[in-house]
Each structure stands twice: as C-alpha cells, then as structure tokens.
Design a protein around this motif. Structure first.
Motif, PDB file in Angstrom:
ATOM      1  N   SER A 193     -58.282 159.115 -43.972  1.00  0.00           N
ATOM      2  CA  SER A 193     -58.526 157.817 -44.251  1.00  0.00           C
ATOM      3  C   SER A 193     -58.775 157.624 -45.896  1.00  0.00           C
ATOM      4  O   SER A 193     -58.775 156.777 -46.519  1.00  0.00           O
ATOM      5  CB  SER A 193     -59.918 157.333 -43.675  1.00  0.00           C
ATOM      6  OG  SER A 193     -59.609 157.589 -42.315  1.00  0.00           O
TER       7      SER A 193
ATOM      8  N   CYS B  96     -54.709 155.667 -52.166  1.00  0.00           N
ATOM      9  CA  CYS B  96     -53.436 154.992 -51.997  1.00  0.00           C
ATOM     10  C   CYS B  96     -53.564 153.564 -52.434  1.00  0.00           C
ATOM     11  O   CYS B  96     -52.887 152.841 -53.183  1.00  0.00           O
ATOM     12  CB  CYS B  96     -52.366 155.578 -51.229  1.00  0.00           C
ATOM     13  SG  CYS B  96     -52.072 157.116 -50.890  1.00  0.00           S
ATOM     14  N   GLU B  97     -54.388 152.799 -51.493  1.00  0.00           N
ATOM     15  CA  GLU B  97     -54.658 151.428 -51.389  1.00  0.00           C
ATOM     16  C   GLU B  97     -54.852 151.024 -52.973  1.00  0.00           C
ATOM     17  O   GLU B  97     -54.238 149.946 -53.587  1.00  0.00           O
ATOM     18  CB  GLU B  97     -55.652 151.086 -50.451  1.00  0.00           C
ATOM     19  CG  GLU B  97     -56.148 149.708 -50.509  1.00  0.00           C
ATOM     20  CD  GLU B  97     -55.243 148.959 -49.626  1.00  0.00           C
ATOM     21  OE1 GLU B  97     -54.812 149.599 -48.653  1.00  0.00           O
ATOM     22  OE2 GLU B  97     -54.866 147.669 -49.862  1.00  0.00           O
TER      23      GLU B  97
ATOM     24  N   LEU C  58     -49.354 161.024 -44.314  1.00  0.00           N
ATOM     25  CA  LEU C  58     -50.784 161.702 -44.197  1.00  0.00           C
ATOM     26  C   LEU C  58     -50.303 162.544 -43.053  1.00  0.00           C
ATOM     27  O   LEU C  58     -50.089 162.175 -41.774  1.00  0.00           O
ATOM     28  CB  LEU C  58     -51.889 160.838 -43.942  1.00  0.00           C
ATOM     29  CG  LEU C  58     -52.096 160.313 -45.261  1.00  0.00           C
ATOM     30  CD1 LEU C  58     -52.806 158.862 -45.215  1.00  0.00           C
ATOM     31  CD2 LEU C  58     -52.979 161.039 -46.207  1.00  0.00           C
TER      32      LEU C  58
ATOM     33  N   ALA D 237     -55.705 157.505 -47.822  1.00  0.00           N
ATOM     34  CA  ALA D 237     -55.119 156.208 -47.652  1.00  0.00           C
ATOM     35  C   ALA D 237     -55.825 155.032 -48.594  1.00  0.00           C
ATOM     36  O   ALA D 237     -55.155 154.311 -49.144  1.00  0.00           O
ATOM     37  CB  ALA D 237     -55.214 155.878 -46.275  1.00  0.00           C
TER      38      ALA D 237
ATOM     39  N   ALA E 236     -49.382 154.213 -47.861  1.00  0.00           N
ATOM     40  CA  ALA E 236     -49.680 155.479 -46.829  1.00  0.00           C
ATOM     41  C   ALA E 236     -49.433 155.295 -45.573  1.00  0.00           C
ATOM     42  O   ALA E 236     -49.729 154.278 -45.041  1.00  0.00           O
ATOM     43  CB  ALA E 236     -51.246 155.877 -47.408  1.00  0.00           C
ATOM     44  N   THR E 237     -48.704 156.143 -44.774  1.00  0.00           N
ATOM     45  CA  THR E 237     -48.562 156.287 -43.469  1.00  0.00           C
ATOM     46  C   THR E 237     -49.315 157.319 -42.870  1.00  0.00           C
ATOM     47  O   THR E 237     -49.301 158.463 -43.352  1.00  0.00           O
ATOM     48  CB  THR E 237     -47.069 156.309 -43.277  1.00  0.00           C
ATOM     49  OG1 THR E 237     -46.498 157.314 -43.836  1.00  0.00           O
ATOM     50  CG2 THR E 237     -46.526 154.896 -43.710  1.00  0.00           C
ATOM     51  N   ARG E 238     -49.536 157.178 -41.403  1.00  0.00           N
ATOM     52  CA  ARG E 238     -50.010 158.557 -40.864  1.00  0.00           C
ATOM     53  C   ARG E 238     -48.966 158.978 -39.634  1.00  0.00           C
ATOM     54  O   ARG E 238     -48.454 158.079 -39.240  1.00  0.00           O
ATOM     55  CB  ARG E 238     -51.260 158.115 -39.865  1.00  0.00           C
ATOM     56  CG  ARG E 238     -52.062 159.124 -39.263  1.00  0.00           C
ATOM     57  CD  ARG E 238     -53.020 159.857 -40.061  1.00  0.00           C
ATOM     58  NE  ARG E 238     -53.922 160.696 -39.273  1.00  0.00           N
ATOM     59  CZ  ARG E 238     -53.588 162.181 -39.348  1.00  0.00           C
ATOM     60  NH1 ARG E 238     -52.702 162.696 -39.917  1.00  0.00           N
ATOM     61  NH2 ARG E 238     -54.437 162.838 -38.543  1.00  0.00           N
TER      62      ARG E 238
END
Ligand SMILES: [Zn+2]
Ligand SMILES: [Zn+2]
Lengths: 201, 201
Positions: free
Chosen positions: A155, A161-162, A142, A158, A168-170
């Motif tokens: 968010s 994706c969850e 992200l 994310a 998911a990464t930031r």
C-alpha cells in the motif's frame, strides 16, 4: 569428536546451515572426509568468494558481485518498463523460473515493520523514489508477501506511485492451481472471492 | 541465479553435502548471505582446515590431524588392553557416547568385500596384526556391522586373533531396547534367539 578437534569444529560450523542439526552435521562431515574431499574444498572456496564478494545491485538491491546485476543491465528488460517489487532475492529466483516476467525488479530486503523500527529508508525506498522519477516506468507490480506487513508495504509503495502518476498493481492471491477448495484456509478463500475476475461481458 | 554467478556456484557446491537438494541449497545460500556471513566464513575455514589437515591415526586409522589420536595416546586406555574393531570413525563417535568402553579402537574404513576387490590389506589388517603381536591385548571386541560383509570381516579377524591366542568377542545383536518384539524384523529376531543368555543356574 575426541580424536580430532578440527572435525569437531567442522561439525559445529556446519550447524550454521539452516535445517542442519547434530546428526546431519556429523553425517555431512564424515561424508566429505571419507568420500568427497574435493567437494568439501570446492564448497569452502565457493563460501569464501560468495561471503566476501557478493553485495547488492545499486539499482535493484538484489545479490550480485557486480555494481549492477545482469537483469538491470539487460537493455531488453529496461525497455519493458515494468518493475516488480519483491521482499527478497529468493523471490526473484522464483519469479524468473516462471519465465512470465521480462521487466526488472526492486528488492526491499524485508518489509515495513514499525514495531521493529524498519521504515521506508531501511527498505531503500528513497532509491526506488529516485528511479520512479528518473526512469520511464509503465507499471509497478507489487509482489510482496500476503502478510500484514507485506500488504502495508505494498500500500505504501502504491501511494508513492500514485503521487508520481505511475500505475501500481498487486499480484493475485487465491486458490493455488491444483489445490482443492475445501483444503484452502479461509483467509486465502476470502482473497480469492474479493479478487474474482469477470468471465463474460 | 542469473544476477550472481558466485551465488549460483555456491548453491551448486552446497549440493556436495549429503541430503542437500536444489531447494535446500538455495535456502542455505540465501540464509548465509542475508543473515549469517560470519557463519559462512567460519564454515569455509573449517572445511579448508579439515579437508587439508585431517588424516588417519597411525595406530587406529581413525580421523585425526595428529600422527596418533588422543584415544590411542591416552595411557589409561592403553592399560585397559581391549581393542574394539569398527568399520568407520562415526562408529567410534557412537560408542564413545555410551561412555561404556574405555579401551582403544581400530577402524577398518570399510569391510572385506572380495567382489569390490577389498581385501585384508585395504582394511589395514597388516597393521592390526602387528599390534596383536607388539602390544599386550586382553580382548578384541568385534563391532563391525551386522551385514554379511561385516560378519565375514568379524570372522576373519577372530581367526587372526585365534592364531595369536588372543580372545575375540562379538557385540550382541538383538531386539533394540524400547523396541517391540512384534515390530522387529525376523533376521534380528533370529539373532536375538541365537544369542540368548542364561538367567539362572
Ligand atoms: Zn539489479
Ligand atoms: Zn588412534
């Protein structure tokens, strides 16, 4: 320009460009007429083609004149399995210049903004959801902007994706390299503390 | 821009504009594509028309798409009898904005510069000589730039006028209004002393 309505019209039209005011539009128009008519014609044709032919990639939504952009079509980038989410095509340009990312992208062309009536469908998140299901994706990175809207958008994605079991990464936010700690705003400094990384075991 | 050769070409072409580097050409291209395609198309057409159709007035050599510009065609400005000599069409623009001059112009599109091979014929001074003979001219006002070449050009034209018995004047150079004396360069200061005007009898 009293002597030439066409010149007056050119000066006016140049002001569609961001950062171009009355003085610089005048300088630009006179420069092209006096010294670079070939450059002026080349620019005219580049504008016509770009405005008429550039649309959006069907997979990542970035600017392209093809149905699918060169990055999406590249088999090596498909194999990589990472998708980086950005707000604008200009962000892709910036990330490509680092040479550090070899996955694909997804361009939101904005961010979630309920007050402006911009919801998930306006950002093409239905298309992203399809891709999360259809493709083999190892990680969603992200890279939305570090603004309230950018964080909310990150968010939201994310969580999408969850629900599909995708990581998911930031991207990290903190002190810019070469920046001095005392010159950095407190918001950035808080981020850099919250995002601190272990240096030993 | 890897995803779009047309976008890359647009960014390159925008750099024909003076003062536009890689960063601002990118900002301009993305702005037009994302937010103002109508403005981009309007600019394209304004450029095509201006580059293809704007030529020079047969009498004063300024930019115009007509055989004679609106200033030269204006009977009131013909009656006035004054002709102001300038180096570029942009100078006309600046003088018109003062609203103080109601005669006509003659644009040299440069200045005498023997080292660069620019002589009287290149500045259209043969056409000016014709006008000095054909028309009823009360005064030639020399408004070339205060550079060595501008001064040499002004002197040359003043002599042409002399030989035809026509009065030639040079616009004043000195301290700019609102400028502080101690901030002005010494060349300007010398000019302002040499050009001093009597304030009493
Ligand atoms: Zn794509
Ligand atoms: Zn004219």
């Amino acid at each position: 320009m009293q002597t030439s309505p066409l010149l007056e019209h050119l000066m006016q039209s140049l002001r569609s460009l961001p950062g171009v005011g009355p003085k610089s539009s005048q300088r630009m128009a006179f420069h092209l007429l006096q010294r670079d008519r070939a450059g002026g014609l080349r620019l005219a044709n580049a504008l016509l083609q770009a405005m008429n032919e550039i649309g959006h990639c069907e997979d990542c939504h970035t600017f392209t004149e093809q149905s699918h952009c060169n990055i999406c079509k590249n088999p090596k980038r498909q194999e990589n399995g990472q998708i980086c989410i950005v707000e604008t095509p200009a962000d892709i340009h910036a990330i490509e210049q680092t040479g550090q990312f070899s996955g694909r992208y997804f361009v939101l062309m904005g961010h979630l903004s309920p007050l402006d009536g911009i919801g998930p469908a306006d950002l093409g998140l239905d298309r992203l959801a399809e891709r999360l299901t259809e493709e083999t994706i190892s990680e969603i990175i992200l890279a939305t902007n570090p603004t309230i809207e950018g964080e909310v958008t990150a968010s939201y994605i994310a969580q999408m994706c969850e629900s599909k079991g995708i990581s998911a990464t930031r991207i990290a936010h903190g002190i810019p390299i070469g920046g001095e700690l005392e010159m950095v705003d407190s918001m950035t400094l808080s981020h850099s503390f919250a995002g601190r990384i272990k240096m030993n075991r």
